[in-house]
Design a protein around this motif. Structure first.
Motif, PDB file in Angstrom:
ATOM      1  N   VAL A 224     -44.249  15.860  57.414  1.00  0.00           N
ATOM      2  CA  VAL A 224     -45.605  15.604  58.184  1.00  0.00           C
ATOM      3  C   VAL A 224     -46.852  15.867  57.075  1.00  0.00           C
ATOM      4  O   VAL A 224     -47.697  14.777  57.454  1.00  0.00           O
ATOM      5  CB  VAL A 224     -45.560  16.565  59.099  1.00  0.00           C
ATOM      6  N   GLU A 225     -46.972  16.655  56.438  1.00  0.00           N
ATOM      7  CA  GLU A 225     -48.070  16.852  55.497  1.00  0.00           C
ATOM      8  C   GLU A 225     -48.210  15.683  54.522  1.00  0.00           C
ATOM      9  O   GLU A 225     -49.113  15.117  54.427  1.00  0.00           O
ATOM     10  CB  GLU A 225     -47.842  18.276  55.089  1.00  0.00           C
TER      11      GLU A 225
ATOM     12  N   GLN B 212     -55.194   9.487  50.715  1.00  0.00           N
ATOM     13  CA  GLN B 212     -55.586  10.564  49.870  1.00  0.00           C
ATOM     14  C   GLN B 212     -54.556  10.325  48.585  1.00  0.00           C
ATOM     15  O   GLN B 212     -54.744  10.894  47.476  1.00  0.00           O
ATOM     16  CB  GLN B 212     -55.315  11.766  50.370  1.00  0.00           C
ATOM     17  N   TRP B 213     -53.599   9.660  48.835  1.00  0.00           N
ATOM     18  CA  TRP B 213     -52.615   9.317  47.618  1.00  0.00           C
ATOM     19  C   TRP B 213     -53.379   8.156  46.516  1.00  0.00           C
ATOM     20  O   TRP B 213     -52.821   6.943  46.623  1.00  0.00           O
ATOM     21  CB  TRP B 213     -51.390   8.976  48.144  1.00  0.00           C
ATOM     22  N   LYS B 214     -53.639   8.624  45.487  1.00  0.00           N
ATOM     23  CA  LYS B 214     -54.479   7.945  44.817  1.00  0.00           C
ATOM     24  C   LYS B 214     -54.179   7.938  43.127  1.00  0.00           C
ATOM     25  O   LYS B 214     -54.399   7.173  42.434  1.00  0.00           O
ATOM     26  CB  LYS B 214     -56.088   7.964  44.793  1.00  0.00           C
ATOM     27  N   VAL B 215     -53.101   8.973  42.883  1.00  0.00           N
ATOM     28  CA  VAL B 215     -52.966   9.051  41.452  1.00  0.00           C
ATOM     29  C   VAL B 215     -51.540   9.090  41.119  1.00  0.00           C
ATOM     30  O   VAL B 215     -51.050   9.665  40.156  1.00  0.00           O
ATOM     31  CB  VAL B 215     -53.434  10.747  41.037  1.00  0.00           C
ATOM     32  N   GLY B 216     -50.658   8.105  42.006  1.00  0.00           N
ATOM     33  CA  GLY B 216     -49.311   8.205  41.521  1.00  0.00           C
ATOM     34  C   GLY B 216     -48.591   9.481  41.964  1.00  0.00           C
ATOM     35  O   GLY B 216     -48.711   9.910  43.068  1.00  0.00           O
ATOM     36  N   TRP B 217     -47.623   9.756  41.007  1.00  0.00           N
ATOM     37  CA  TRP B 217     -46.845  10.933  41.267  1.00  0.00           C
ATOM     38  C   TRP B 217     -47.235  11.883  40.362  1.00  0.00           C
ATOM     39  O   TRP B 217     -47.582  11.734  39.215  1.00  0.00           O
ATOM     40  CB  TRP B 217     -45.390  10.651  41.112  1.00  0.00           C
TER      41      TRP B 217
ATOM     42  N   MET C 187     -46.328  17.646  43.364  1.00  0.00           N
ATOM     43  CA  MET C 187     -46.891  16.865  44.571  1.00  0.00           C
ATOM     44  C   MET C 187     -46.009  16.982  45.487  1.00  0.00           C
ATOM     45  O   MET C 187     -44.996  16.198  45.697  1.00  0.00           O
ATOM     46  CB  MET C 187     -47.478  15.372  44.220  1.00  0.00           C
ATOM     47  N   MET C 188     -46.088  17.648  46.918  1.00  0.00           N
ATOM     48  CA  MET C 188     -45.592  17.672  47.939  1.00  0.00           C
ATOM     49  C   MET C 188     -44.089  18.124  47.481  1.00  0.00           C
ATOM     50  O   MET C 188     -43.216  17.526  48.326  1.00  0.00           O
ATOM     51  CB  MET C 188     -45.728  16.343  48.604  1.00  0.00           C
ATOM     52  N   SER C 189     -43.744  18.747  46.553  1.00  0.00           N
ATOM     53  CA  SER C 189     -42.471  18.925  46.433  1.00  0.00           C
ATOM     54  C   SER C 189     -41.643  19.972  47.487  1.00  0.00           C
ATOM     55  O   SER C 189     -40.631  19.729  47.505  1.00  0.00           O
ATOM     56  CB  SER C 189     -42.082  19.376  45.044  1.00  0.00           C
TER      57      SER C 189
END
Length: 211
Positions: A121-122, A131-136, A140-142
């Motif tokens: 959900v987050e 907010q997702w602007k820098v790829g991976w 990140m959200m792991s």
């Protein structure tokens, strides 16, 4: 011979309504919100049966208005909304639908657990709000793994057992707390009964299934 009359307090799935209509002269409350109690009392005056949900208060006030009523058939496992003692005194049957949602509820418990563990959900909100602007990035959200983790189950009844059964598919260690022994859970699922303090200390995830 006329069919007995039933008032159905919510629009049920069509497959179920089709069966009811085959045997009963049927009236259905079709609005999404539950019917007012005053309306249930009014409808109860001339019916042989009520098909109710948990949101309907079925008590002496309803029974007083329903001289023909023979049965209250509840589409739910619980029946706290029905005064069973009062119904029994008047010779009115009360039925419920036990176990029909055991597996469904266990599935949904796992849906929530996995969504939290993997931050679903987050992450969804993170993407949708731009907010997702820098790829991976590796962090990140792991979230965290479920497999080989420890799950603690509070309340090892039908639903708790079903949740534990699913945990075995993830090779999880299963701890459980219940006020009564559950030898079948220990034998069949190799779950371990512990006290609450131990359960909370040792569990990576906790799933609660008590009233």
């Amino acid at each position: 011979m006329p069919k007995p009359k039933v008032y159905v307090t919510r629009e049920l799935p069509e497959r179920g309504l089709k069966i009811i209509k085959k045997y009963f002269d049927t009236e259905v409350w079709t609005e999404y919100a539950p019917p007012p109690k005053k309306l249930i009392i009014e409808k109860a005056k001339n019916v042989d049966a009520l098909a109710s949900l948990l949101s309907d208060k079925i008590d002496a006030e309803v029974f007083d208005a329903a001289p023909r009523l023979k049965i209250v058939a509840q589409m739910a496992v619980g029946f706290d909304n029905i005064d069973v003692q009062e119904a029994t005194k008047r010779g009115i049957y009360v039925t419920n639908t036990p176990e029909v949602l055991t597996d469904t509820t266990a599935d949904f418990a796992w849906t929530l657990l996995m969504a939290v563990a993997r931050r679903v959900v987050e992450a969804d909100k993170y993407v949708r709000t731009g907010q997702w602007k820098v790829g991976w990035h590796p962090s990140m959200m792991s979230g965290r793994d479920i497999h080989h983790a420890t799950i603690g189950i509070v309340g090892a009844g039908r639903i708790g057992y079903a949740v534990a059964k699913r945990a075995k598919g993830f090779d999880m260690k299963v701890l459980f707390y219940d006020v009564i022994p559950r030898p079948e859970m220990e034998k069949e699922l190799r779950a371990k009964r512990v006290d609450l303090d131990t359960l909370f200390k040792e569990s990576d995830f906790v799933s609660i299934h008590v009233p």
